[in-house]
Structure formats: structure tokens, C-alpha cells
Design an enzyme around this catalytic site. Structure first.
Site, PDB file in Angstrom:
ATOM      1  N   GLU A  52       0.827  -1.211   0.000  1.00 56.20           N
ATOM      2  CA  GLU A  52       0.000   0.000   0.000  1.00 56.20           C
ATOM      3  C   GLU A  52       0.861   1.261   0.000  1.00 56.20           C
ATOM      4  O   GLU A  52       0.568   2.236  -0.692  1.00 56.20           O
ATOM      5  CB  GLU A  52      -0.923   0.008   1.224  1.00 56.20           C
ATOM      6  CG  GLU A  52      -1.871  -1.176   1.300  1.00 56.20           C
ATOM      7  CD  GLU A  52      -1.326  -2.351   2.098  1.00 56.20           C
ATOM      8  OE1 GLU A  52      -2.115  -3.038   2.760  1.00 56.20           O
ATOM      9  OE2 GLU A  52      -0.089  -2.587   2.052  1.00 56.20           O
ATOM     10  N   ARG A 189      12.267 -23.416  -7.027  1.00 52.44           N
ATOM     11  CA  ARG A 189      13.192 -23.223  -5.904  1.00 52.44           C
ATOM     12  C   ARG A 189      13.392 -21.743  -5.585  1.00 52.44           C
ATOM     13  O   ARG A 189      13.567 -21.367  -4.423  1.00 52.44           O
ATOM     14  CB  ARG A 189      14.544 -23.857  -6.226  1.00 52.44           C
ATOM     15  CG  ARG A 189      14.548 -25.378  -6.257  1.00 52.44           C
ATOM     16  CD  ARG A 189      15.930 -25.893  -6.649  1.00 52.44           C
ATOM     17  NE  ARG A 189      15.998 -27.348  -6.711  1.00 52.44           N
ATOM     18  CZ  ARG A 189      17.077 -28.030  -7.079  1.00 52.44           C
ATOM     19  NH1 ARG A 189      18.179 -27.367  -7.419  1.00 52.44           N
ATOM     20  NH2 ARG A 189      17.062 -29.346  -7.102  1.00 52.44           N
ATOM     21  N   THR A 201      19.874 -39.385  -0.979  1.00 53.24           N
ATOM     22  CA  THR A 201      19.887 -38.506  -2.148  1.00 53.24           C
ATOM     23  C   THR A 201      21.208 -37.763  -2.244  1.00 53.24           C
ATOM     24  O   THR A 201      21.795 -37.635  -3.329  1.00 53.24           O
ATOM     25  CB  THR A 201      18.722 -37.498  -2.070  1.00 53.24           C
ATOM     26  OG1 THR A 201      17.489 -38.202  -2.123  1.00 53.24           O
ATOM     27  CG2 THR A 201      18.772 -36.504  -3.221  1.00 53.24           C
ATOM     28  N   LEU A 209      21.450 -28.260  -4.990  1.00 50.75           N
ATOM     29  CA  LEU A 209      20.176 -27.731  -4.483  1.00 50.75           C
ATOM     30  C   LEU A 209      20.088 -26.211  -4.595  1.00 50.75           C
ATOM     31  O   LEU A 209      19.550 -25.535  -3.717  1.00 50.75           O
ATOM     32  CB  LEU A 209      19.951 -28.164  -3.026  1.00 50.75           C
ATOM     33  CG  LEU A 209      19.945 -29.680  -2.751  1.00 50.75           C
ATOM     34  CD1 LEU A 209      19.685 -29.934  -1.271  1.00 50.75           C
ATOM     35  CD2 LEU A 209      18.926 -30.394  -3.613  1.00 50.75           C
ATOM     36  N   ARG A 212      20.763 -22.492 -10.176  1.00 49.89           N
ATOM     37  CA  ARG A 212      21.722 -22.089 -11.194  1.00 49.89           C
ATOM     38  C   ARG A 212      21.074 -21.861 -12.559  1.00 49.89           C
ATOM     39  O   ARG A 212      21.657 -21.178 -13.410  1.00 49.89           O
ATOM     40  CB  ARG A 212      22.841 -23.126 -11.306  1.00 49.89           C
ATOM     41  CG  ARG A 212      22.363 -24.533 -11.629  1.00 49.89           C
ATOM     42  CD  ARG A 212      23.441 -25.569 -11.342  1.00 49.89           C
ATOM     43  NE  ARG A 212      22.957 -26.927 -11.566  1.00 49.89           N
ATOM     44  CZ  ARG A 212      22.284 -27.618 -10.646  1.00 49.89           C
ATOM     45  NH1 ARG A 212      22.005 -27.079  -9.476  1.00 49.89           N
ATOM     46  NH2 ARG A 212      21.879 -28.850 -10.905  1.00 49.89           N
ATOM     47  N   GLU A 290      12.156 -32.773  -1.891  1.00 48.47           N
ATOM     48  CA  GLU A 290      12.605 -33.340  -3.166  1.00 48.47           C
ATOM     49  C   GLU A 290      13.008 -34.808  -3.059  1.00 48.47           C
ATOM     50  O   GLU A 290      13.455 -35.395  -4.023  1.00 48.47           O
ATOM     51  CB  GLU A 290      13.764 -32.515  -3.737  1.00 48.47           C
ATOM     52  CG  GLU A 290      13.323 -31.197  -4.352  1.00 48.47           C
ATOM     53  CD  GLU A 290      14.204 -30.763  -5.512  1.00 48.47           C
ATOM     54  OE1 GLU A 290      15.141 -31.502  -5.867  1.00 48.47           O
ATOM     55  OE2 GLU A 290      13.954 -29.685  -6.056  1.00 48.47           O
ATOM     56  N   THR A 295      11.802 -40.392   2.026  1.00 48.90           N
ATOM     57  CA  THR A 295      11.500 -39.092   2.629  1.00 48.90           C
ATOM     58  C   THR A 295      10.147 -38.579   2.171  1.00 48.90           C
ATOM     59  O   THR A 295       9.335 -38.094   2.969  1.00 48.90           O
ATOM     60  CB  THR A 295      12.601 -38.076   2.267  1.00 48.90           C
ATOM     61  OG1 THR A 295      13.868 -38.583   2.704  1.00 48.90           O
ATOM     62  CG2 THR A 295      12.344 -36.732   2.919  1.00 48.90           C
TER      63      THR A 295
END
Length: 347
Positions: A52, A189, A201, A209, A212, A290, A295
Site C-alpha cells: 500500500e 526453488r 539422495t 540444491l 543455477r 525433493e 523421505t
């Protein structure tokens, strides 16, 4: 109705603040005079101006404001935080009409902004494109209403339902989706606050992670490492962003770099709930889970997730690790060249 047009514009510009405004919601505001937009703004990075204020500051002739209508995707704040209450500025410039997309359920606001405006003689219209505004502000509402981050499950799988091969030759990812899907993941991401993966993983893929293939800030890394098996030279420990290791061990390891935090939990029960409590402690607003498969299944079995993105690549594996299943959940589909993406909502 003309109100919908301008609230829709609020939502469009509010997208610009996602990923930078947190812990504040990314709000959009539009000022209309004689059916013409004369000012607009979205929430600045935390500590900066709210939507605002930015919209009001963008108007060159402030004398027009008392004849204009303010449109905003979320109820204006009525409390003092890093900045003064927005409702005070709205009243100061003598707006007669304020149109609001949805109510702010944060206990610090929760109708107080509307009450302040109405007590000052402002005509308030609430609930324009309400469902779209609630959807846009879903991360903020989940944190305040459910006391946990907004959780997105994400994985790629083959046409025949495998998430990964059983074995591979080196420590690098096996890509099951195309380059366009991979870029879309990096865009995701850039918008979400944190990303979580398990020990296997990291050991098998050695991922970075980061984003890029997109622009913006890298997410906070959340790593599940029950017995601290991951070597300290893994790419995730590059010191580029805050990293939280969730472990059952009570001692710290001096060889970790400065931005790494260890959090101890019990791995025996309520695993997903404990992770959410840790993330709430660190003020994480949204999380991408991920994988891997174990998991992901932990969050699915606990029914602690809000949406899922499942990329189906144009590839087959003769054998491998089975992908998780989201049974009895509705989804929509998007084609991404030779891939397709299933989008689930956990209503």
C-alpha cells in the site's frame, strides 16, 4: 464487475514479491482514479515498505488520492512492525473506498485493519476474488493457521513409475525429465523458502540444491542425516546459504562451516511433525520436499503436505526404486515438451 479487474492486477504484481517479502506476505496494491490506474506497488523485501505504501508513493499527484479507490489483495495491517500501520497512511490520504481481496487471518490483523478503516469513515469492500487471493497468500496463511510451512512435494519419475535406478556408475543425478522441466524446478526453488532431501539422495547424487538455471536467491537447505554420514566436502556444504541438518545425534561437529546448523530430533515417531516444528523454529515459510522416495513417503503417510509436482519423463527403466503414490488425489496435467507434469492439491 470492475473491482475484479483491479484485484486481478493486484495479484499479478504481487507475484513480484514472492521469494523476497517473507516473512511478510507478498501483497499487491493498485490505486484507481476515474477508471485509470495511477499507482501500484507490491511488498518490498522484509524491512521495506508494504504494498500500500509503495503504491501511494508511486502516485505523483497526492491530491488525487482522496478521490481514488485503493485495491489490495490482503487486508491492510493495523499494527506496528518494521514499518508503521498501513491503515494510518490510507486514512491520512483520505481514501474513501478500499477494496480488499481477502481477510488477513494473522492474529495481529484479523479484521483490525478493516475496523480501523471503517471507524475512520472509509467504505470497505471485502471478498473480491477471495479464493484467488487466498490461493496467492497460501504460504503466509499456512504458517499462521497450521503453524508449519507450506509444503510442496516434488519428484520426477519414469513412464513406468520408477523414481531412480537401483544402482548407477557415479555420484551424479540420473535425469528422468527434460531440460525444460529442470528449469521449471529451479524457478520453483527461487520462489520457495527451503528445500529438503534425505541422506541417500545426497550420498548418491551429490546435488547442489541451488537455482543455477534461474535468477533469485537459493533456498535454505534442509538435510536429513540421522547419523551424520554425509561427508563435509559434499556440494550441499558449499557455504552458499543457510543449511540445517536434522539428526538424532546430540553433539556438534566442529568441521562444519559457519552457516550450518544441527537440529536434533527423535527418529522413532512423528518424524514429519518434528521436522515441521524445527522449520517453524527457523521461521521457514515454505518447503520443497525433493526426496528420495522414503523421505517423500514420510510426508505422504503423515498427510502433511499441501501440493505435489510430479514430472513424468519420456523414459523407461527396467527396474529401480518405485515412485511414491498419491492415491485418490485429484490432479491436473501440463505438457512440457515430451514430459508431462501432474499437479496435485491436498484439499
Amino acid at each position: 464487475m470492475i473491482h475484479k479487474t483491479y484485484i486481478k492486477r493486484c495479484l499479478q504484481i504481487a507475484e513480484n514479491g514472492i521469494g523476497t517479502s517473507r516473512p511478510n506476505p507478498s501483497v499487491g496494491a493498485v490505486i484507481v482514479y476515474k477508471n485509470k490506474i495511477i499507482g501500484e506497488g507490491f511488498t518490498s523485501p522484509f524491512g521495506g515498505m508494504h504494498a500500500e505504501v509503495n503504491a501511494i508513493n508511486s502516485v505523483l499527484d497526492k491530491n488525487l488520492l482522496k478521490y481514488a479507490t485503493l485495491y489490495v489483495s490482503l487486508e491492510p495491517c493495523a499494527h506496528i512492525g518494521k514499518t508503521p500501520p498501513c491503515v494510518e497512511l490510507i486514512v491520512k490520504y483520505k481514501f474513501k473506498n478500499v477494496v480488499i481481496g481477502c481477510l488477513d487471518t494473522n492474529s495481529l490483523v484479523a479484521g483490525k485493519g478493516i475496523k480501523y478503516l471503517e471507524s475512520a469513515g472509509v467504505n470497505v469492500f471485502l471478498g473480491v476474488l477471495e479464493n484467488q487471493c487466498l490461493e496467492h497468500h497460501r504460504r503466509f496463511f499456512t504458517v499462521h493457521n497450521k503453524k508449519r510451512p507450506y509444503i510442496i512435494l516434488k519428484w520426477a519419475e519414469t513412464i513406468n513409475g520408477f523414481i531412480a535406478p537401483h544402482t548407477k556408475e557415479d555420484k551424479s543425478p540420473v535425469w528422468l525429465s527434460n531440460q525444460y522441466s529442470q528449469q521449471l524446478v529451479h524457478k520453483l526453488r527461487s520462489k520457495e523458502h527451503a528445500i529438503l532431501v534425505g541422506t541417500n539422495t545426497v550420498l548418491e547424487d551429490n546435488p547442489r540444491l541451488n537455482i543455477r538455471n534461474w535468477s533469485g536467491e537459493d533456498p535454505v537447505k534442509i538435510i536429513i542425516d540421522r547419523t551424520l554420514r554425509i561427508p563435509t566436502d559434499a556440494k550441499i556444504f558449499d557455504n552458499s546459504t543457510k543449511t540445517i541438518i536434522i539428526t538424532q545425534l546430540s553433539h556438534d561437529r566442529q568441521e562444519y562451516k559457519s552457516n550450518i546448523v544441527l537440529e536434533q530430533i527423535s527418529f522413532s515417531n512423528n518424524f514429519a511433525i518434528q521436522i515441521c516444528e524445527i522449520l517453524q523454529k527457523h521461521k521457514i515459510q515454505s518447503l520443497i520436499v525433493e526426496g528420495g522416495s522414503k523421505t517423500l513417503k514420510t510426508f505422504i503417510d503423515a498427510d502433511i503436505w499441501d501440493e505435489a509436482m510430479v514430472f513424468i519423463g519420456d523414459i523407461n527403466l527396467n527396474q529401480g526404486v518405485k515412485a511414491p503414490l498419491l492415491l485418490s488425489k485429484k490432479y491436473s496435467e501440463i505438457n512440457i515438451k515430451n514430459d508431462f507434469l501432474k499437479l496435485y492439491k491436498n484439499d
